[in-house]
Design an enzyme around this catalytic site. Structure first.
Site, mmCIF file in Angstrom:
data_model
loop_
_atom_site.group_PDB
_atom_site.id
_atom_site.type_symbol
_atom_site.label_atom_id
_atom_site.label_comp_id
_atom_site.label_asym_id
_atom_site.label_seq_id
_atom_site.Cartn_x
_atom_site.Cartn_y
_atom_site.Cartn_z
ATOM 1 N N GLU A 44 44.836 47.493 -7.247
ATOM 2 C CA GLU A 44 46.035 47.852 -7.999
ATOM 3 C C GLU A 44 46.289 46.886 -9.149
ATOM 4 O O GLU A 44 46.009 45.695 -9.041
ATOM 5 C CB GLU A 44 47.245 47.818 -7.062
ATOM 6 C CG GLU A 44 47.142 48.816 -5.932
ATOM 7 C CD GLU A 44 48.214 48.632 -4.878
ATOM 8 O OE1 GLU A 44 48.591 49.637 -4.262
ATOM 9 O OE2 GLU A 44 48.662 47.495 -4.667
ATOM 10 N N LYS A 60 49.769 41.741 -12.228
ATOM 11 C CA LYS A 60 48.990 41.222 -11.112
ATOM 12 C C LYS A 60 47.868 42.188 -10.793
ATOM 13 O O LYS A 60 48.059 43.400 -10.844
ATOM 14 C CB LYS A 60 49.879 41.028 -9.879
ATOM 15 C CG LYS A 60 49.121 40.490 -8.658
ATOM 16 C CD LYS A 60 50.055 40.031 -7.547
ATOM 17 C CE LYS A 60 50.556 41.156 -6.698
ATOM 18 N NZ LYS A 60 51.286 40.678 -5.514
ATOM 19 N N GLN A 113 50.363 37.065 6.637
ATOM 20 C CA GLN A 113 51.710 37.007 6.067
ATOM 21 C C GLN A 113 52.755 36.423 7.034
ATOM 22 O O GLN A 113 53.832 35.991 6.623
ATOM 23 C CB GLN A 113 52.127 38.431 5.637
ATOM 24 C CG GLN A 113 53.551 38.647 5.158
ATOM 25 C CD GLN A 113 53.955 37.859 3.915
ATOM 26 O OE1 GLN A 113 55.132 37.635 3.673
ATOM 27 N NE2 GLN A 113 52.995 37.438 3.122
ATOM 28 N N GLY A 135 54.641 45.813 6.006
ATOM 29 C CA GLY A 135 53.232 46.240 6.054
ATOM 30 C C GLY A 135 52.965 47.659 5.602
ATOM 31 O O GLY A 135 51.827 47.986 5.270
ATOM 32 N N ASP A 147 52.659 49.969 2.970
ATOM 33 C CA ASP A 147 52.682 49.767 1.531
ATOM 34 C C ASP A 147 51.632 50.552 0.771
ATOM 35 O O ASP A 147 51.249 50.196 -0.330
ATOM 36 C CB ASP A 147 52.545 48.287 1.208
ATOM 37 C CG ASP A 147 51.280 47.703 1.823
ATOM 38 O OD1 ASP A 147 50.508 48.480 2.432
ATOM 39 O OD2 ASP A 147 51.073 46.505 1.684
#
Lengths: 349, 349
Positions: free
Chosen positions: A64, A77, A148, A233, A235
């Site tokens: 992405e 990003k 995470q 999570g 996503d």
């Protein structure tokens, strides 16, 4: 060959330099600093160019690009998500990012963002909880104890006053890794054998699992009154963590609806199901938690503005002297129209 | 602190290293090599993920991300366009690009692309002319003698057998710069005082101007029968180079219609005006030049696949030993789930 001019050199913060920066500032102050930057940008949300991220999907993952701009600086990003990577000893998520000057288009910072994304994701979650979680919340469950998890624990300790963390993962080794990493951080840790056990007594439930195949981490009966859900999570399209019935009982808060409707938990709902944009709560334009007994859900997918805030935080550190390299990334001839002449003078033609 | 693993290190080709690479290979062989890569990818056009570039516009310029993927590799380019930059001694266009492995999402090459874009743009123009220009074309006019002009001249000499170049720019200093740079390249050069003079006897007319305010570089009476137009400079909304009447007399060839309709010369036409995709000509699925007396127009705006081809060319050179740096860009803990542990072991927490 003449040396490149200052204009051509782009500050680059490597992984090692990011680790040094975190070490020098301290993880907790840095999480607080990042949350402050994100909060400040959420307050001026309307100034930003916003677009859902540009995703390239394959069978096994996604790559992405997440651009945004406040009219003065532009940031983006690069980030991948490959749940199968861990089987090869690789990271599920790696990332890097860039800031540029809108007035010239010249890049002004390139930075690793694998670590920085972990920090900003946790800082954003804790920022949301500051507005949405019950005021007296002291106990948080973390379901999914991968890369995470510890960052979430530290951010909620730092920003929300969480003192007890209840850990669960389908892989007990992940839970042990997480508990070991957190053991000297002043948190009370409870290792749980089931998700049901983990949520006992927790006022905040954080889900941060990575694998598409375990799509319902929480079922309806596991979520009681007065709980804040921090769903990190879920996503990408086809990947969710919460049973639909939980969503129907929750007040739902999201970052950027056009993106969250594609990627977040709410992809399981009708396209017009009401949601509140988190920035409106931060800016005082919408209510956060209304009812102590209500269920709030931060359906977090990560948005470009959070990365922009994090990159600006790093740029400020670099400008204040933080260590970086200078990359010879931009061709910069003396006469800007004379790119060919630069090659000639370098003996390349 | 332990050294990053090989996985974490991304080959980076700097501007100086790109100049060395061009010098070692030779500009003409490199233009030919790039055109070959682009031609090969145009032949397999349908395998690529395609999307119009993601543009962030401001009053004075644009910053764009141009992603694509062939299912095996993913590539994107960052590129700006700021016509006013030259007044500050900066480049109108700067760029860098990245290739990544679709299977893991890990980057495998970061490269400067200001120089590489200049080369690939010229290579693409010459490739198009190979299919579209009159067979006996030996004389080309270049209107706009900025950073792209010499690369166009060299590519058309190398790939299309052009022997005479007629130069014109509203700024005579740009024309002199261009002629000086090209003087030992075996081309016959004619410096012209007007655009009308430049197009005299030219079978190919290349327009590569940068400034939005000179929107009609060629008027209808300047374009005669049997000419191929290579319109390079009209490449964003509101910026065109050719009078609409020329377009109506031309067979129009474009890279990717959804992008060209927004950015190219054809933004001046109806949305359903017939155009031919260049890849179909290259792949033998559509005719190029049909009539020696016809006017062909390559309405070039630059497409992500051309950058992808160019980056793969550079990656192949790096793999064959071309000089590069290795950037510590990807956090890569021994246990991929243990990002926090990597920080702990580095003493950062």
């Amino acid at each position: 060959m003449t040396a490149p001019s200052d204009r051509a050199l782009v500050p680059f913060v490597s992984v090692a330099q990011m680790m040094s920066l975190i070490g020098r500032i301290g993880l907790k102050p840095m999480l607080r600093g990042l949350a402050d930057e994100i909060e400040a940008d959420f307050r001026r949300w309307e100034m930003f160019d916003k677009t859902p991220r540009v995703a390239s999907h394959s069978d096994i993952g996604v790559i992405e690009l997440m651009p945004t701009s406040d009219g003065e600086s532009y940031g983006f990003k690069y980030v991948n998500g490959h749940p199968g990577n861990t089987h090869q000893g690789l990271q599920t998520v790696t990332a890097f990012g860039l800031l540029a000057d809108v007035a010239t288009g010249y890049p002004i910072l390139l930075s690793e963002m694998t670590l920085l994304t972990a920090l900003r994701t946790a800082a954003t979650s804790a920022l949301a909880a500051k507005y949405l979680a019950p005021r007296d919340a002291r106990c948080m469950a973390i379901i999914g104890n991968g890369a995470q998890a510890e960052f979430q624990a530290m951010a909620f300790q730092t920003l929300c006053g969480i003192t007890e963390i209840r850990l669960y993962d389908i892989d007990p080794a992940a839970t042990r890794k997480c508990a070991e990493n957190l053991r000297n951080q002043g948190l009370s840790l409870v290792l749980c054998a089931t998700a049901e056990e983990a949520v006992q007594g927790a006022q905040i439930i954080t889900t941060c699992t990575a694998d598409k195949q375990y799509a319902t981490i929480l079922t309806d009966n596991m979520v009681g009154a007065g709980v804040h859900l921090n769903a990190v999570g879920g996503d990408c399209p086809g990947k969710t963590e919460l049973h639909r019935d939980i969503l129907l009982r929750s007040s739902i808060f999201v970052e950027y609806p056009p993106q969250t409707r594609i990627e977040g938990e709410i992809q399981a709902l009708e396209a017009d199901h009401p949601v509140t944009e988190l920035w409106q709560v931060v800016a005082g334009r919408a209510e956060g938690r209304r009812d102590p007994a209500g269920i709030t859900l931060f359906d977090s997918v990560g948005f470009a503005i959070e990365d922009f805030s994090a990159l600006r935080y790093v740029l400020n550190q670099v400008r204040a002297g933080a260590e970086c390299d200078l990359l010879d990334m931009l061709a910069d001839p003396d006469d800007p129209r004379d790119l060919f002449g630069m090659l000639l003078r370098a003996g390349a033609v």
